[in-house]
Scaffold this motif. Structure first.
Motif, mmCIF file in Angstrom:
data_model
loop_
_atom_site.group_PDB
_atom_site.id
_atom_site.type_symbol
_atom_site.label_atom_id
_atom_site.label_comp_id
_atom_site.label_asym_id
_atom_site.label_seq_id
_atom_site.Cartn_x
_atom_site.Cartn_y
_atom_site.Cartn_z
ATOM 1 N N LEU A 45 0.810 -1.217 0.000
ATOM 2 C CA LEU A 45 0.000 0.000 0.000
ATOM 3 C C LEU A 45 0.845 1.270 0.000
ATOM 4 O O LEU A 45 0.445 2.290 -0.563
ATOM 5 C CB LEU A 45 -0.946 -0.007 1.199
ATOM 6 C CG LEU A 45 -2.178 -0.906 1.041
ATOM 7 C CD1 LEU A 45 -2.837 -1.141 2.385
ATOM 8 C CD2 LEU A 45 -3.168 -0.294 0.054
ATOM 9 N N THR A 46 2.018 1.213 0.622
ATOM 10 C CA THR A 46 2.856 2.410 0.697
ATOM 11 C C THR A 46 3.506 2.763 -0.645
ATOM 12 O O THR A 46 4.240 3.748 -0.731
ATOM 13 C CB THR A 46 3.954 2.247 1.769
ATOM 14 O OG1 THR A 46 4.620 0.996 1.591
ATOM 15 C CG2 THR A 46 3.347 2.309 3.162
ATOM 16 N N GLU A 47 3.236 1.973 -1.680
ATOM 17 C CA GLU A 47 3.618 2.365 -3.033
ATOM 18 C C GLU A 47 2.514 3.191 -3.690
ATOM 19 O O GLU A 47 2.715 3.792 -4.747
ATOM 20 C CB GLU A 47 3.878 1.123 -3.901
ATOM 21 C CG GLU A 47 5.018 0.244 -3.438
ATOM 22 C CD GLU A 47 6.372 0.889 -3.650
ATOM 23 O OE1 GLU A 47 6.510 1.688 -4.593
ATOM 24 O OE2 GLU A 47 7.280 0.616 -2.845
ATOM 25 N N VAL A 48 1.329 3.190 -3.060
ATOM 26 C CA VAL A 48 0.153 3.773 -3.701
ATOM 27 C C VAL A 48 -0.488 4.883 -2.864
ATOM 28 O O VAL A 48 -0.880 5.919 -3.379
ATOM 29 C CB VAL A 48 -0.919 2.676 -3.971
ATOM 30 C CG1 VAL A 48 -2.086 3.244 -4.773
ATOM 31 C CG2 VAL A 48 -0.310 1.484 -4.673
ATOM 32 N N VAL A 49 -0.591 4.642 -1.554
ATOM 33 C CA VAL A 49 -1.344 5.547 -0.691
ATOM 34 C C VAL A 49 -0.676 5.607 0.683
ATOM 35 O O VAL A 49 -0.167 4.587 1.171
ATOM 36 C CB VAL A 49 -2.814 5.070 -0.571
ATOM 37 C CG1 VAL A 49 -2.897 3.698 0.065
ATOM 38 C CG2 VAL A 49 -3.678 6.049 0.210
ATOM 39 N N PRO A 50 -0.630 6.772 1.327
ATOM 40 C CA PRO A 50 -0.080 6.813 2.690
ATOM 41 C C PRO A 50 -1.023 6.124 3.671
ATOM 42 O O PRO A 50 -2.251 6.189 3.521
ATOM 43 C CB PRO A 50 0.029 8.317 2.983
ATOM 44 C CG PRO A 50 -0.932 8.975 2.057
ATOM 45 C CD PRO A 50 -0.995 8.108 0.840
ATOM 46 N N ILE A 51 -0.448 5.452 4.655
ATOM 47 C CA ILE A 51 -1.253 4.731 5.638
ATOM 48 C C ILE A 51 -0.891 5.193 7.046
ATOM 49 O O ILE A 51 0.107 5.876 7.254
ATOM 50 C CB ILE A 51 -1.056 3.203 5.517
ATOM 51 C CG1 ILE A 51 0.427 2.834 5.666
ATOM 52 C CG2 ILE A 51 -1.612 2.688 4.195
ATOM 53 C CD1 ILE A 51 0.702 1.333 5.654
ATOM 54 N N GLN A 52 -1.708 4.799 7.999
ATOM 55 C CA GLN A 52 -1.461 5.113 9.399
ATOM 56 C C GLN A 52 -1.948 3.959 10.258
ATOM 57 O O GLN A 52 -2.618 3.049 9.761
ATOM 58 C CB GLN A 52 -2.176 6.403 9.796
ATOM 59 C CG GLN A 52 -3.691 6.340 9.692
ATOM 60 C CD GLN A 52 -4.335 7.703 9.856
ATOM 61 O OE1 GLN A 52 -4.060 8.641 9.119
ATOM 62 N NE2 GLN A 52 -5.225 7.808 10.836
ATOM 63 N N ASP A 53 -1.600 3.993 11.519
ATOM 64 C CA ASP A 53 -2.057 2.943 12.418
ATOM 65 C C ASP A 53 -3.572 2.906 12.471
ATOM 66 O O ASP A 53 -4.235 3.953 12.546
ATOM 67 C CB ASP A 53 -1.506 3.174 13.829
ATOM 68 C CG ASP A 53 -0.075 2.679 13.986
ATOM 69 O OD1 ASP A 53 0.362 1.877 13.135
ATOM 70 O OD2 ASP A 53 0.599 3.093 14.943
ATOM 71 N N GLY A 54 -4.110 1.691 12.462
ATOM 72 C CA GLY A 54 -5.543 1.508 12.635
ATOM 73 C C GLY A 54 -5.797 0.776 13.934
ATOM 74 O O GLY A 54 -5.260 1.133 14.980
ATOM 75 N N HIS A 55 -6.591 -0.292 13.863
ATOM 76 C CA HIS A 55 -6.795 -1.106 15.056
ATOM 77 C C HIS A 55 -6.776 -2.580 14.676
ATOM 78 O O HIS A 55 -6.968 -2.945 13.521
ATOM 79 C CB HIS A 55 -8.108 -0.730 15.759
ATOM 80 C CG HIS A 55 -9.344 -1.147 15.004
ATOM 81 N ND1 HIS A 55 -9.843 -0.439 13.931
ATOM 82 C CD2 HIS A 55 -10.180 -2.203 15.175
ATOM 83 C CE1 HIS A 55 -10.917 -1.030 13.479
ATOM 84 N NE2 HIS A 55 -11.144 -2.107 14.204
ATOM 85 N N GLU A 56 -6.502 -3.415 15.667
ATOM 86 C CA GLU A 56 -6.404 -4.870 15.469
ATOM 87 C C GLU A 56 -5.371 -5.229 14.412
ATOM 88 O O GLU A 56 -5.544 -6.206 13.664
ATOM 89 C CB GLU A 56 -7.782 -5.459 15.095
ATOM 90 C CG GLU A 56 -8.877 -5.211 16.104
ATOM 91 C CD GLU A 56 -8.632 -5.940 17.426
ATOM 92 O OE1 GLU A 56 -7.973 -6.991 17.402
ATOM 93 O OE2 GLU A 56 -9.094 -5.432 18.473
#
Length: 463
Positions: free
Chosen positions: A422-433
């Motif tokens: 995903l980090t090749e396409v969209v920035p991510i952040q911590d979620g849950h579980e």
């Protein structure tokens, strides 16, 4: 620090840096991450609040020079600039920045320290700072200098003695050219259990489903299935259907109740024989073309209902199967609605809570009602504002902050999957579980090639 992407490599590194800051390094970007992701980027110091500038404000000139040299070492010659902002009206800092620029051979550049668009938005911006801090306006430190988006004429005047710094901004902009390749689907490949292709395995699964539905010997159903398969395979969506079939099979095997199917997916015989839906499209006279039309190249849209108490089991299964860097839930942004904007602005401005509450109660409870609509519809609200200059000021400020993002949360009905990390396409952040959260909202994801409806799970509880 301001980081600009020159080309696609730089943009992907920006995505990685943003992801790191929202997951693995929330306290700030460590030098090791910057060294790993510096390629394709142009770095510009941010202005008065930057690290180098802070050192200079504490008269640590040598330390500031070393910090600038380190940036130059990381990003390379021609990829680092020092921002000079005369509108901050700090001549001492400006002189020290010129010194650092000259001693390190890092060019100066004109930049704007923009926090709001128009000069008259300053009050609204300060109110937002107070709302975020849980303080009143009187407790918020006044910003030094001008923070609005300056016109060409304003910038020309501020840099009348440094015109080459303005020219340099154009040169930097001309170096930045990123092609996002919008609209290119980035679905993961379904891992077939044998060495067959997705199309071959898809055909076998559908054939088995025909037998289980007891329609394999009916020519009408056979012809319809062959037609649908030809369209799906021609549009390269076999993997998509297999992915959905797989987690639906998992749900059924685990006794998780699923909906019978809704929307245009009910028109697909393939979805019916894969037990994605329980609606026989031929019996009910539903058309496949409403679901998937070869004349209109777009992703299929299958809405699937799960009990909200067991939705996380499905998401966890998908994450484990395709990898945690290939699956994410979707962020959603809560905004300041009309009543909340009035109450929050009134509170930080310190007006009487009863007056603010009375003002908010005059806003109709109909969802989506704006402040402009409310004042047009309510003569009582209009009269109240006419009678109080203080309340007019609150209302005018609330108009500016209404609709702005206030908090983030997890979208209740969406998960994205990607062939690439995903980090090749969209920035991510911590979620849950253990499941990441995208930093982009749902309406941007499909443009980036990420299908947002794999697990568009709604409430399906049985009492």
């Amino acid at each position: 620090m301001v980081l600009l992407a020159k080309k696609n490599e730089g943009y992907q590194n920006l995505i990685k840096i943003s992801s790191v800051l929202k997951s693995k390094s929330k306290a700030g970007l460590k030098e090791k991450w910057l060294k790993s992701y510096h390629r394709g980027l142009i770095a510009i110091t941010p202005g008065a609040s930057g690290y180098i500038e802070t050192l200079l404000q504490h008269d640590q000139l040598e330390e500031a020079r070393e910090a600038a040299k380190q940036l130059k070492h990381i990003f390379g010659e021609g990829h680092v600039y020092i921002a000079l902002q005369p509108f901050q009206q700090d001549e001492s800092l400006a002189g020290k920045l010129r010194d650092v620029s000259q001693s390190t051979d890092i060019p100066l550049v004109a930049t704007g320290d923009v926090h709001y668009i128009n000069r008259e938005d300053k009050m609204a911006y300060t109110c937002l700072k107070a709302i975020k801090a849980g303080k009143q306006l009187s407790e918020i430190e006044e910003d030094r200098g001008e923070k609005h988006f300056k016109s060409f004429d304003e910038m020309f005047e501020w840099y009348r003695d440094d015109r080459e710094l303005l020219t340099r901004t154009v040169e930097i902009a001309d170096r930045c050219e990123v092609d996002l390749n919008l609209g290119q689907t980035k679905l993961p490949s379904y891992p077939t259990p044998d060495q067959s292709t997705a199309d071959q395995f898809f055909y076998r699964v559908c054939a088995e489903g025909m037998k289980q539905r007891k329609i394999a010997s009916n020519d009408m159903y056979v012809k319809r299935l062959e037609y649908e398969l030809s369209i799906i395979q021609k549009m390269n969506f076999s993997d998509y259907f297999l992915i959905v079939w797989d987690f639906m099979k998992y749900a059924h095997d685990k006794g998780i109740v699923t909906g019978p199917g809704r929307g245009s997916a009910a028109g697909s015989l393939v979805a019916y024989v894969l037990f994605i839906t329980d609606v026989d499209p031929i019996r009910h006279g539903f058309f496949f073309e409403r679901f998937l039309n070869p004349e209109r190249i777009s992703m299929p849209d299958i809405d699937i209902d799960f009990p909200d108490t067991r939705r996380d089991e499905i998401i966890s299964y998908v994450k484990d199967k395709y990898g945690d860097m290939h699956v994410a839930q979707i962020v959603t942004f809560g905004t300041l609605a009309a009543k909340a904007a009035l109450r929050d602005v009134g509170r930080v401005m310190g007006i009487d809570s009863k007056a603010a509450d009375r003002l908010a109660k005059l806003i109709p409870s109909k969802p989506g009602t704006t402040l402009k609509e409310a004042v047009t519809a309510s003569s009582e609200l209009k009269t109240m504002l006419q009678q109080s200059e203080e309340l007019r000021k609150v209302f005018q400020t609330a108009l500016k902050v209404e609709g702005l993002p206030r908090h983030t949360s997890t979208h209740a009905a969406g998960v994205v999957l990607s062939e690439e990390p995903l980090t090749e396409v969209v920035p991510i952040q911590d979620g849950h579980e253990g499941v990441y959260l995208t930093q982009y909202a749902m309406n941007y994801l499909e443009d980036l090639g990420l299908k947002d409806g794999f697990l568009r799970a709604q409430k399906l509880n049985i009492n």
